[in-house]
Design a protein around this motif. Structure first.
Motif, mmCIF file in Angstrom:
data_model
loop_
_atom_site.group_PDB
_atom_site.id
_atom_site.type_symbol
_atom_site.label_atom_id
_atom_site.label_comp_id
_atom_site.label_asym_id
_atom_site.label_seq_id
_atom_site.Cartn_x
_atom_site.Cartn_y
_atom_site.Cartn_z
ATOM 1 N N VAL A 112 0.803 -1.096 0.454
ATOM 2 C CA VAL A 112 0.285 0.048 0.469
ATOM 3 C C VAL A 112 0.785 1.118 -0.240
ATOM 4 O O VAL A 112 1.588 1.135 0.830
ATOM 5 C CB VAL A 112 -0.755 0.104 0.546
ATOM 6 C CG1 VAL A 112 -1.574 1.389 1.133
ATOM 7 C CG2 VAL A 112 -1.983 -1.315 1.281
ATOM 8 N N SER A 113 -0.011 2.279 -0.937
ATOM 9 C CA SER A 113 0.979 3.447 -0.894
ATOM 10 C C SER A 113 0.297 4.841 -0.740
ATOM 11 O O SER A 113 -0.857 4.620 -1.255
ATOM 12 C CB SER A 113 1.865 3.575 -2.152
ATOM 13 O OG SER A 113 2.979 2.807 -2.556
ATOM 14 N N GLN A 114 1.260 5.229 0.074
ATOM 15 C CA GLN A 114 0.358 6.808 0.310
ATOM 16 C C GLN A 114 1.690 7.649 0.102
ATOM 17 O O GLN A 114 2.290 7.705 0.643
ATOM 18 C CB GLN A 114 0.048 6.678 2.098
ATOM 19 C CG GLN A 114 -1.213 6.014 2.174
ATOM 20 C CD GLN A 114 -1.337 6.072 4.100
ATOM 21 O OE1 GLN A 114 -1.418 4.820 5.139
ATOM 22 N NE2 GLN A 114 -1.987 7.395 4.377
ATOM 23 N N HIS A 115 1.159 8.736 -1.226
ATOM 24 C CA HIS A 115 2.225 9.443 -1.827
ATOM 25 C C HIS A 115 2.690 10.298 -0.888
ATOM 26 O O HIS A 115 3.000 11.148 -0.778
ATOM 27 C CB HIS A 115 1.391 10.025 -3.148
ATOM 28 C CG HIS A 115 0.391 9.132 -4.157
ATOM 29 N ND1 HIS A 115 1.671 7.846 -3.945
ATOM 30 C CD2 HIS A 115 -0.424 8.534 -3.832
ATOM 31 C CE1 HIS A 115 0.399 6.779 -4.730
ATOM 32 N NE2 HIS A 115 -0.471 7.481 -4.627
ATOM 33 N N ASN A 116 1.275 10.981 0.052
ATOM 34 C CA ASN A 116 1.333 12.686 0.745
ATOM 35 C C ASN A 116 1.798 12.126 2.743
ATOM 36 O O ASN A 116 0.997 11.633 3.025
ATOM 37 C CB ASN A 116 0.422 12.805 1.019
ATOM 38 C CG ASN A 116 -0.404 13.360 -0.346
ATOM 39 O OD1 ASN A 116 -1.396 12.313 -0.828
ATOM 40 N ND2 ASN A 116 0.429 14.514 -1.269
ATOM 41 N N HIS A 117 3.688 12.533 2.426
ATOM 42 C CA HIS A 117 3.595 12.083 3.961
ATOM 43 C C HIS A 117 2.853 12.861 5.142
ATOM 44 O O HIS A 117 2.415 12.881 6.136
ATOM 45 C CB HIS A 117 5.380 11.715 4.165
ATOM 46 C CG HIS A 117 5.356 10.834 2.995
ATOM 47 N ND1 HIS A 117 5.318 9.922 3.500
ATOM 48 C CD2 HIS A 117 6.270 10.436 1.333
ATOM 49 C CE1 HIS A 117 5.630 8.381 2.368
ATOM 50 N NE2 HIS A 117 6.549 9.253 1.425
ATOM 51 N N HIS A 118 3.457 13.991 5.282
ATOM 52 C CA HIS A 118 2.595 15.467 5.395
ATOM 53 C C HIS A 118 1.780 16.281 4.437
ATOM 54 O O HIS A 118 2.353 16.592 3.765
ATOM 55 C CB HIS A 118 4.352 16.050 6.499
ATOM 56 C CG HIS A 118 4.405 15.067 7.216
ATOM 57 N ND1 HIS A 118 5.642 14.932 6.810
ATOM 58 C CD2 HIS A 118 4.625 15.386 8.622
ATOM 59 C CE1 HIS A 118 6.432 13.439 7.762
ATOM 60 N NE2 HIS A 118 5.621 13.965 8.330
ATOM 61 N N VAL A 119 1.082 17.100 5.354
ATOM 62 C CA VAL A 119 -0.143 17.565 4.612
ATOM 63 C C VAL A 119 -0.422 18.797 5.045
ATOM 64 O O VAL A 119 -0.926 18.460 6.674
ATOM 65 C CB VAL A 119 -1.693 17.366 4.085
ATOM 66 C CG1 VAL A 119 -2.473 17.689 3.158
ATOM 67 C CG2 VAL A 119 -1.004 16.109 3.026
ATOM 68 N N ILE A 120 -0.784 20.236 4.761
ATOM 69 C CA ILE A 120 -0.711 21.094 5.888
ATOM 70 C C ILE A 120 -1.962 21.516 5.183
ATOM 71 O O ILE A 120 -2.014 22.072 3.475
ATOM 72 C CB ILE A 120 0.233 21.997 5.786
ATOM 73 C CG1 ILE A 120 1.462 21.661 7.073
ATOM 74 C CG2 ILE A 120 -0.120 22.828 7.461
ATOM 75 C CD1 ILE A 120 2.770 22.346 7.132
ATOM 76 N N LEU A 121 -2.738 22.412 5.642
ATOM 77 C CA LEU A 121 -3.974 22.517 5.204
ATOM 78 C C LEU A 121 -4.675 23.985 6.060
ATOM 79 O O LEU A 121 -4.740 23.519 7.629
ATOM 80 C CB LEU A 121 -5.059 22.015 4.613
ATOM 81 C CG LEU A 121 -5.011 20.471 3.595
ATOM 82 C CD1 LEU A 121 -6.328 19.663 3.280
ATOM 83 C CD2 LEU A 121 -4.747 21.045 2.444
ATOM 84 N N SER A 122 -5.646 25.171 5.752
ATOM 85 C CA SER A 122 -6.360 25.798 6.170
ATOM 86 C C SER A 122 -7.532 25.482 6.611
ATOM 87 O O SER A 122 -8.408 24.259 5.828
ATOM 88 C CB SER A 122 -6.124 26.927 5.714
ATOM 89 O OG SER A 122 -4.755 27.100 5.625
ATOM 90 N N GLU A 123 -7.856 25.070 7.728
ATOM 91 C CA GLU A 123 -9.676 25.061 8.024
ATOM 92 C C GLU A 123 -10.225 25.383 6.674
ATOM 93 O O GLU A 123 -10.041 26.815 5.639
ATOM 94 C CB GLU A 123 -10.465 25.890 8.595
ATOM 95 C CG GLU A 123 -9.919 25.371 10.274
ATOM 96 C CD GLU A 123 -10.118 25.562 11.501
ATOM 97 O OE1 GLU A 123 -11.502 25.022 11.902
ATOM 98 O OE2 GLU A 123 -10.787 26.899 11.391
ATOM 99 N N ALA A 124 -11.661 24.733 6.189
ATOM 100 C CA ALA A 124 -12.604 24.632 5.646
ATOM 101 C C ALA A 124 -11.809 24.356 4.016
ATOM 102 O O ALA A 124 -12.507 24.461 2.560
ATOM 103 C CB ALA A 124 -12.904 26.464 4.453
ATOM 104 N N ALA A 125 -10.422 24.131 3.652
ATOM 105 C CA ALA A 125 -9.261 23.916 2.322
ATOM 106 C C ALA A 125 -10.055 22.488 2.463
ATOM 107 O O ALA A 125 -11.257 21.214 3.138
ATOM 108 C CB ALA A 125 -7.991 23.587 2.991
#
Lengths: 114, 115
Positions: free
Chosen positions: A4-17
């Motif tokens: 199983v591959s998860q491409h994104n290791h770290h994701v930063i988002l603002s609320e409502a994104a």
């Protein structure tokens, strides 16, 4: 062997994104697919699962995932994230042959900024 | 609700010690699993069991053994702890095979530090 591959290791988002976390698996047979979430300091818990039928699966807290068999993918989505969605997300697969083994991805750490 | 409990949240042991990690589930699940969770590596399966006294090696069984004498209890044993076994250990359980109901339920984890 299954993987199983998860491409994104770290994701930063603002609320409502909007959120989309990728998950691809390698296995030629029939699979069951899962997304688990681990909130800070808490145990892993099930977000949603796919066994058969409608490839668009809805889970808890407004999450959904789409199984695309031709792409061996099971991406997790949420239209509008909240600060409380900050967590680590794991994709997992198990085949239906009764081997009882589950294969997990390496996880994606999501941080939502208030 | 399924409940999976683990005997300790935190453990500190010395190199060479024998370490026992206990896991108990209360939902009569046939399957039980031990994983270790390390940053960037996700969950890696150490051992699993699908019945009392039955066990199967997972992907990283070296240095570990398990015991399942009762259906509800699954123990992980580190025969001689080493520093590279410092990790978070997760126990999980699931039904044997029920279509649509074989997701895993996890315990809170044991963070083991080997000095």
């Amino acid at each position: 062997a299954q993987s199983v591959s998860q491409h994104n290791h770290h994701v930063i988002l603002s609320e409502a994104a909007s959120l989309e976390l990728g998950c691809n698996y390698s296995y030629g047979g029939t699979v069951n697919l899962f997304w688990y979430v681990q909130y800070p300091g808490q145990h892993l818990q099930l977000l949603l699962k796919y066994f058969s039928g409608d490839p668009l699966v809805k889970g808890i807290k407004g999450f959904e995932a789409e199984f695309i068999k031709s792409k061996f993918s099971f991406n997790l989505r949420k239209p509008s994230v909240q600060w409380s969605d900050t967590a680590e997300y794991f994709c997992a697969v198990t085949d239906t042959s009764g081997t009882y083994k589950y294969i997990f991805g390496t996880g994606t750490r999501l941080k939502v900024l208030a | 609700d399924v409940k999976v409990t683990q005997s300790s949240r935190y453990l500190v042991k010395r190199t060479g010690e024998k370490v026992f990690l206990e896991c108990v589930q209360d939902m009569d699940h046939e399957n039980m699993f031990w994983y270790r969770q390390d940053p960037g590596l996700g969950l890696r399966l150490i051992y699993f069991s699908y019945d009392v006294k039955m066990k199967e090696k997972g992907d990283i069984p070296e240095g570990y053994s398990v015991s399942r004498e009762k259906k509800e209890r699954f123990s992980l044993i580190l025969e001689s702890a080493s520093t590279n076994q410092t990790s978070m250990y997760l126990c999980a359980s699931s039904l044997l095979w029920v279509v649509g109901k074989n997701e895993q339920f996890f315990g809170p984890g044991t963070r083991l530090t080997v000095l």
